[in-house]
Scaffold this active site. Structure first.
Site, PDB file in Angstrom:
ATOM      1  N   HIS A 131      17.448  11.017  31.977  1.00 46.04           N
ATOM      2  CA  HIS A 131      16.507  10.103  32.619  1.00 46.04           C
ATOM      3  C   HIS A 131      15.295   9.859  31.725  1.00 46.04           C
ATOM      4  O   HIS A 131      14.625   8.831  31.844  1.00 46.04           O
ATOM      5  CB  HIS A 131      16.016  10.673  33.955  1.00 46.04           C
ATOM      6  CG  HIS A 131      17.084  10.807  34.994  1.00 46.04           C
ATOM      7  ND1 HIS A 131      17.820  11.953  35.148  1.00 46.04           N
ATOM      8  CD2 HIS A 131      17.527   9.939  35.923  1.00 46.04           C
ATOM      9  CE1 HIS A 131      18.684  11.782  36.138  1.00 46.04           C
ATOM     10  NE2 HIS A 131      18.533  10.570  36.627  1.00 46.04           N
TER      11      HIS A 131
ATOM     12  N   ASP B 147      26.726   5.866  33.900  1.00 50.95           N
ATOM     13  CA  ASP B 147      25.530   6.345  34.579  1.00 50.95           C
ATOM     14  C   ASP B 147      24.532   5.189  34.597  1.00 50.95           C
ATOM     15  O   ASP B 147      24.728   4.150  33.945  1.00 50.95           O
ATOM     16  CB  ASP B 147      24.972   7.567  33.854  1.00 50.95           C
ATOM     17  CG  ASP B 147      24.146   8.475  34.761  1.00 50.95           C
ATOM     18  OD1 ASP B 147      23.794   8.057  35.878  1.00 50.95           O
ATOM     19  OD2 ASP B 147      23.839   9.606  34.341  1.00 50.95           O
TER      20      ASP B 147
END
Length: 553
Positions: free
Chosen positions: A269, A341
């Protein structure tokens, strides 16, 4: 060895360059990807509404051993999907492979009716159960309005524990590590089926779970308690059981995060993690659960944003053909749906714009492009890439057919009826009762004398106090009990309880130590029952923790 048979995948990586991708295997970085109001950066959540009174939990309808493989889809299912989408325009096919993030209560029906996106992933944890159901119903109707004869991709991150985006009155399940500690594949499958049945009842068609990452311990900053544990065979057994449970509920499971996020020391992230293990080391550890998932014929795998140093590539796995077409499809033999993702994560978005990343992911072999920061820019870039020959039309067609096939397959394989919100509360408590682990102190009998004084953050203390009141355990005097999350305490209490991963128990000086793996209402009820001696602590640590007396009773 635990109960997963391994196929012994060996050999060199097979590099299959996607059709039309030869000229642009490596996209050039850009420092300023386009933004959009649809951008949502995933963030762990730790609060939720307690579940209401429970109803009976669903179980698979057949009497077969629940650890067996699901029935394979009808051979004609892929042909049916191809027939359904054959008349879509290029623009519609380009939209179909994009799944956009969504926040708020207003259904973004135009994404389906006007732009033909595949669907959305719901990212708003504050929606009520009625709002969730209404949102999904509106999106489903939008698909039907446009003549879509297959489900809209309506997904959610719902792993249990820290990652649960759909809340409202839905049952809160503890972390996936709970199921590793309980180590009962039948329970894992039933828990996933129950969670999936509640999600299906709210209108979802896909769930981004289970997590098949093998956590490497305290130095794992991202996965932790989201993983069943640190043993590849244990993770394989429970990730596969959970995937089968979701299929029992008729919801599409997406096994994640290939080629394994639990053994890298950075969070994708925030930045691009680098996997430094050799390919042989990966085959012996991180890839084992994904190999089991493929052998069990689970229909979808998420590829993470991880640079694999052994491949001598600078690309994230999600954009690297040697990972998708080589390791996953070539070595492991996976022929199902590949989902990226979230493409708005820094590991990708720091270097590539939404259109550039989306085209590169398709070239690498991905089929669903999750959460590009600008989903319409992603769609337009795909159209342009097919138009100029950068992306082969056949590759796009293949991706569309795989998505529709997977959605139809999950719908057909469902055997459990949808559940009302909160209908799995009893089962959630059963999971925690089977998982709670006493690693120091006398096994059997009460761990507290008289009442208790809970210590910890406000939310944890409140949840514990409610459970104590339900059990009639006096509060305010007696044994001190510290409720610890990572980075908290210890506070010098007489009983130390780890609410997520158990590693912090090693630093506690308490004479009695408990690993709980969750802070849900069911987990707190299970904890109180162990503290009072009304229930045993049958769990075993699913990860190695130095300095503890034992791994469990």
């Amino acid at each position: 060895m635990r109960g997963v048979a391994r196929s012994g995948v060996v050999g060199a990586v097979v590099l299959l360059v996607p059709l039309g991708a030869c000229a642009v295997k490596t996209p050039a970085p850009t420092s300023s990807p386009a933004g959009s109001t649809t951008t949502v950066e995933p963030a762990p959540e730790t609060t939720a509404t307690p579940a209401p009174a429970p109803a009976p939990d669903p179980e698979p309808s057949d009497e077969a051993d629940r650890t067996t493989e699901p029935p394979e889809p009808e051979p004609a299912l892929e042909d049916e999907a191809a027939e359904l989408v054959k008349d879509l325009t290029l623009e519609e096919k380009a939209g179909q492979v994009v799944v956009a993030a969504h926040l708020g209560t207003t259904p973004p029906v135009g994404l389906v009716t006007d732009h033909h996106l595949g669907g959305i992933i719901v990212m708003d944890p504050d929606l009520t159960t009625d709002q969730l159901a209404g949102l999904n119903a509106a999106m489903t109707e939008a698909g039907e309005t446009t003549g879509r004869a297959w489900p809209v991709f309506l997904g959610v991150d719902q792993e249990g524990g820290l990652v649960e985006r759909a809340k409202g009155d839905l049952t809160r399940f503890p972390t996936f590590m709970s199921l590793g500690a309980a180590d009962d594949p039948d329970l894992t499958r039933r828990a996933a089926a129950a969670s999936g049945a509640e999600l299906r009842g709210a209108g979802f068609t896909a769930v981004f779970a289970p997590t098949a990452d093998v956590t490497m311990g305290p130095s794992d900053p991202t996965i932790g308690s989201r993983s069943p544990g640190g043993d590849p065979e244990l993770v394989a057994e429970h990730a596969t059981a959970a995937g089968l449970g979701y299929l029992d509920a008729g919801i599409l499971p997406v096994v994640k995060h290939f080629p394994g996020h639990g053994s890298v020391p950075a969070d994708s992230h925030v930045q691009l993690p680098v996997q430094t293990r050799t390919l042989e080391e990966l085959r012996d550890s991180d890839l084992v659960p994904f190999e089991a998932a493929v052998e069990a014929d689970l229909p979808a795998v998420m590829v993470g944003h991880i640079q694999v140093a052994a491949l001598e590539s600078q690309l994230p796995s999600s954009l690297e053909p040697e990972v998708v077409e080589g390791l996953l499809r070539g070595d492991l033999g996976f022929d199902g749906l590949v989902v990226t993702d979230a493409l708005n994560m820094a590991a990708v978005s720091n270097a590539y714009g939404p259109g550039q990343a989306s085209v590169a992911a398709l070239q690498a072999g991905a089929d669903v492009l999750l959460m590009p920061s600008d989903p319409l820019a992603a769609r337009d870039a795909i159209v342009a890439a097919v138009g100029d020959g950068t992306l082969a039309q056949e590759r796009l067609d293949e991706a569309v057919v795989r998505q529709v096939t997977a959605l139809l397959e999950a719908q057909e394989q469902g055997t459990a009826e949808p559940l009302e919100p909160g209908g799995a509360a009893n089962l959630a408590r059963e999971v925690s009762q089977a998982a709670v682990t006493l690693v120091q102190g006398e096994c059997g009998g009460p761990l507290v004398d008289g009442g208790v004084v809970p210590l910890g953050d406000r939310l944890a203390v409140q949840r514990f106090e409610r459970a104590a009141e339900r059990a009639g355990l006096p509060l305010g005097t007696g044994t001190t009990v510290e409720l610890l999350r990572p980075g908290q305490g210890p506070y010098g209490a007489q009983v130390s309880v780890a609410l997520e991963t158990p590693y912090l128990l090693a630093a506690s000086g308490a004479p009695r130590k408990v690993a709980l793996y969750g802070d849900t209402p069911g987990a707190m009820d299970a904890l109180v029952a162990v503290l009072t001696g009304d229930a045993p602590a049958p769990g075993q640590l699913p990860v190695e923790v130095d300095g503890l007396e034992r791994a469990g009773c």
